[in-house]
Write a protein that holds these residues in place. Structure first.
Motif, PDB file in Angstrom:
ATOM      1  N   MET A   1       0.887  -1.262   0.012  1.00  0.00           N
ATOM      2  CA  MET A   1       0.109  -0.079   0.019  1.00  0.00           C
ATOM      3  C   MET A   1       0.834   1.255  -0.078  1.00  0.00           C
ATOM      4  SD  MET A   1      -2.970   1.136   2.921  1.00  0.00           S
ATOM      5  CE  MET A   1      -3.805  -0.177   2.353  1.00  0.00           C
ATOM      6  N   ALA A   2       0.751   2.306  -0.975  1.00  0.00           N
ATOM      7  CA  ALA A   2       1.280   3.518  -0.800  1.00  0.00           C
ATOM      8  C   ALA A   2       0.846   4.349   0.245  1.00  0.00           C
ATOM      9  CB  ALA A   2       0.872   4.315  -2.231  1.00  0.00           C
ATOM     10  N   THR A   3       2.185   4.672   0.868  1.00  0.00           N
ATOM     11  CA  THR A   3       1.999   5.534   2.070  1.00  0.00           C
ATOM     12  C   THR A   3       3.085   6.617   1.915  1.00  0.00           C
ATOM     13  OG1 THR A   3       3.793   4.357   3.243  1.00  0.00           O
ATOM     14  CG2 THR A   3       1.346   3.643   3.410  1.00  0.00           C
ATOM     15  N   MET A   4       3.149   7.371   3.021  1.00  0.00           N
ATOM     16  CA  MET A   4       4.255   8.595   3.005  1.00  0.00           C
ATOM     17  C   MET A   4       5.591   7.960   2.714  1.00  0.00           C
ATOM     18  SD  MET A   4       5.130  11.827   3.271  1.00  0.00           S
ATOM     19  CE  MET A   4       3.704  12.557   4.193  1.00  0.00           C
ATOM     20  N   ALA A   5       5.754   6.886   3.326  1.00  0.00           N
ATOM     21  CA  ALA A   5       6.954   6.118   3.211  1.00  0.00           C
ATOM     22  C   ALA A   5       7.435   5.801   1.828  1.00  0.00           C
ATOM     23  CB  ALA A   5       7.128   4.775   3.902  1.00  0.00           C
ATOM     24  N   THR A   6       6.278   5.278   1.059  1.00  0.00           N
ATOM     25  CA  THR A   6       6.297   5.128  -0.234  1.00  0.00           C
ATOM     26  C   THR A   6       6.623   6.471  -1.096  1.00  0.00           C
ATOM     27  OG1 THR A   6       4.606   3.368  -0.024  1.00  0.00           O
ATOM     28  CG2 THR A   6       5.396   3.907  -2.267  1.00  0.00           C
ATOM     29  N   MET A   7       6.216   7.296  -0.838  1.00  0.00           N
ATOM     30  CA  MET A   7       6.479   8.628  -1.391  1.00  0.00           C
ATOM     31  C   MET A   7       7.753   8.844  -1.318  1.00  0.00           C
ATOM     32  SD  MET A   7       4.682  10.993  -3.188  1.00  0.00           S
ATOM     33  CE  MET A   7       3.012  11.365  -2.907  1.00  0.00           C
ATOM     34  N   GLN A   8       8.214   8.858  -0.082  1.00  0.00           N
ATOM     35  CA  GLN A   8       9.595   9.100   0.170  1.00  0.00           C
ATOM     36  C   GLN A   8      10.567   8.067  -0.397  1.00  0.00           C
ATOM     37  OE1 GLN A   8       9.417   9.100   4.726  1.00  0.00           O
ATOM     38  NE2 GLN A   8       9.707  11.298   4.743  1.00  0.00           N
ATOM     39  N   GLY A   9      10.226   6.881  -0.415  1.00  0.00           N
ATOM     40  CA  GLY A   9      10.889   5.926  -1.257  1.00  0.00           C
ATOM     41  C   GLY A   9      11.113   6.399  -2.765  1.00  0.00           C
ATOM     42  N   ALA A  10       9.970   6.985  -3.324  1.00  0.00           N
ATOM     43  CA  ALA A  10      10.060   7.327  -4.756  1.00  0.00           C
ATOM     44  C   ALA A  10      10.921   8.617  -4.995  1.00  0.00           C
ATOM     45  CB  ALA A  10       8.496   7.636  -5.089  1.00  0.00           C
ATOM     46  N   PHE A  11      11.118   9.509  -4.239  1.00  0.00           N
ATOM     47  CA  PHE A  11      11.944  10.701  -4.388  1.00  0.00           C
ATOM     48  C   PHE A  11      13.304  10.952  -3.500  1.00  0.00           C
ATOM     49  CE2 PHE A  11       7.358  11.376  -5.904  1.00  0.00           C
ATOM     50  CZ  PHE A  11       7.704  11.896  -7.086  1.00  0.00           C
ATOM     51  N   GLY A  12      13.066  10.118  -2.307  1.00  0.00           N
ATOM     52  CA  GLY A  12      14.106  10.211  -1.187  1.00  0.00           C
ATOM     53  C   GLY A  12      13.880  11.482  -0.390  1.00  0.00           C
ATOM     54  N   SER A  13      13.153  12.632  -0.782  1.00  0.00           N
ATOM     55  CA  SER A  13      12.901  13.805  -0.122  1.00  0.00           C
ATOM     56  C   SER A  13      11.486  14.118  -0.861  1.00  0.00           C
ATOM     57  CB  SER A  13      13.910  14.821  -0.227  1.00  0.00           C
ATOM     58  OG  SER A  13      13.345  16.183   0.140  1.00  0.00           O
ATOM     59  N   LEU A  14      10.482  14.796   0.007  1.00  0.00           N
ATOM     60  CA  LEU A  14       9.508  15.147  -0.461  1.00  0.00           C
ATOM     61  C   LEU A  14       9.602  16.815  -0.658  1.00  0.00           C
ATOM     62  CD1 LEU A  14       6.653  13.472   1.512  1.00  0.00           C
ATOM     63  CD2 LEU A  14       7.804  12.948  -0.689  1.00  0.00           C
ATOM     64  N   LYS A  15      10.632  17.418  -0.656  1.00  0.00           N
ATOM     65  CA  LYS A  15      10.941  18.746  -0.827  1.00  0.00           C
ATOM     66  C   LYS A  15      10.640  19.192  -2.355  1.00  0.00           C
ATOM     67  CE  LYS A  15      14.087  21.166   1.072  1.00  0.00           C
ATOM     68  NZ  LYS A  15      15.254  21.995   1.331  1.00  0.00           N
ATOM     69  N   GLU A  16       9.638  19.772  -2.763  1.00  0.00           N
ATOM     70  CA  GLU A  16       9.250  20.191  -4.235  1.00  0.00           C
ATOM     71  C   GLU A  16      10.291  20.974  -4.843  1.00  0.00           C
ATOM     72  OE1 GLU A  16       5.087  20.686  -4.761  1.00  0.00           O
ATOM     73  OE2 GLU A  16       4.559  21.112  -2.606  1.00  0.00           O
ATOM     74  N   ILE A  17       9.933  20.821  -6.060  1.00  0.00           N
ATOM     75  CA  ILE A  17      10.855  21.473  -7.012  1.00  0.00           C
ATOM     76  C   ILE A  17      10.964  23.044  -6.824  1.00  0.00           C
ATOM     77  CG2 ILE A  17       9.438  21.677  -8.918  1.00  0.00           C
ATOM     78  CD1 ILE A  17      13.190  21.321  -9.149  1.00  0.00           C
ATOM     79  N   GLY A  18       9.860  23.817  -6.484  1.00  0.00           N
ATOM     80  CA  GLY A  18       9.780  24.958  -6.317  1.00  0.00           C
ATOM     81  C   GLY A  18      10.421  25.281  -5.170  1.00  0.00           C
ATOM     82  N   ASP A  19      10.522  24.600  -4.121  1.00  0.00           N
ATOM     83  CA  ASP A  19      11.316  25.136  -2.907  1.00  0.00           C
ATOM     84  C   ASP A  19      12.603  24.705  -3.085  1.00  0.00           C
ATOM     85  OD1 ASP A  19       9.036  25.552  -1.595  1.00  0.00           O
ATOM     86  OD2 ASP A  19       8.645  23.403  -0.891  1.00  0.00           O
ATOM     87  N   ILE A  20      13.053  23.910  -3.961  1.00  0.00           N
ATOM     88  CA  ILE A  20      14.700  23.627  -3.919  1.00  0.00           C
ATOM     89  C   ILE A  20      15.181  24.851  -4.935  1.00  0.00           C
ATOM     90  CG2 ILE A  20      16.267  22.254  -5.302  1.00  0.00           C
ATOM     91  CD1 ILE A  20      14.425  19.930  -4.585  1.00  0.00           C
TER      92      ILE A  20
END
Length: 263
Positions: A1-20
């Motif tokens: 099941m996709a969770t926040m951990a899955t999202m972090q696994g997909a990107f490593g960090s949830l910081k969005e491109i606009g913030d970077i």
């Protein structure tokens, strides 16, 4: 099941491109420098738009299944293998989505030539800055992408417009020739569906700047430029495939999407 951990696994960090981009110090980019690490570069980075823990619940089941399933598939790709080509291939083979028309891949070059009295500080030309702004907007030609990246085009224009030859000795005052080129931006972004844009957008922006200067005494011939590459593709939910899913599997995917921004 996709969770926040899955999202972090997909990107490593949830910081969005606009913030970077907003927190990147563009002033440290020096086209004259030989350093290869002082430019803005990212691996695959998310952009969520208005998608969050509350708005995702208001989406229809098809979009929820698409979001949770695609995030899970992306997280299964090992980070070291998550190249631009690999991610694009994953989307093309993802049964939960289908491409919206042909992708866009274009490159363009901005070139400015000028001559005149030498600028002792190598300061940028305001007219070039403005021209670079117009050129960049035309290269991307997508309001949502421009909005998501939040690139300060004026700052970028100043980098590109910086004249080359600078005085550092009596010898260079008499004559000097300089050529500099460098990558200034290389970003890869996945924009998630939201209520206004119910599809994934995958894009990459690469910008290379260069500067040529030839000077004898006070007279200088400058050639400043930037080359841009923009690759872009949209993927919408494959409704037929999702409609034909096992009801229990679909229910789990919907629940996963409802909790995808929660720990």
């Amino acid at each position: 099941m996709a969770t926040m951990a899955t999202m972090q696994g997909a990107f490593g960090s949830l910081k969005e491109i606009g913030d970077i981009v907003a927190n990147f110090d563009f002033s440290k980019i020096d086209v004259r420098s030989k350093s290869a690490e002082d430019y803005l570069h990212t691996n695959l980075t998310p952009s969520f738009g208005t998608l969050n823990a509350e708005t995702v619940k208001k989406m229809d089941e098809v979009l929820k299944v698409c979001i949770s399933g695609t995030t899970t598939l992306l997280a299964k790709v090992p980070p070291k293998e998550r190249t631009w080509e690999k991610v694009n291939s994953m989307f093309m083979q993802n049964p939960l989505v289908e491409p919206m028309g042909d992708g866009i891949s274009r490159a363009d070059k901005f070139l400015n030539k000028s001559s005149g009295d030498f600028k002792f500080d190598g300061s940028p030309d305001a007219a070039i800055v403005k021209a670079v702004q117009t050129w960049f907007v035309n290269l991307i030609a997508d309001e949502d992408v421009l909005k998501s990246t939040k690139i300060d085009i004026e700052v970028l224009g100043r980098i590109v417009a910086q004249s080359g030859a600078t005085i550092n000795s009596f010898k260079t005052f008499l004559a000097k020739n300089e050529h500099h080129e460098k990558t200034v931006i290389d970003i890869r972004v996945l924009m998630y569906p939201d209520m206004q844009n119910p599809y994934f957008t995958l894009y990459r922006i690469k910008l290379f700047a260069w500067s040529d200067s030839n000077r004898i005494l006070y007279h200088q011939e400058d050639s400043n430029g930037i080359t841009g590459e923009f690759t872009f593709r949209k993927f919408k939910p494959h409704k037929k495939t999702i409609d034909e899913m096992n009801p229990d599997a679909k229910k789990m995917a919907v629940e996963a999407a409802d909790n995808i921004f929660r720990f």
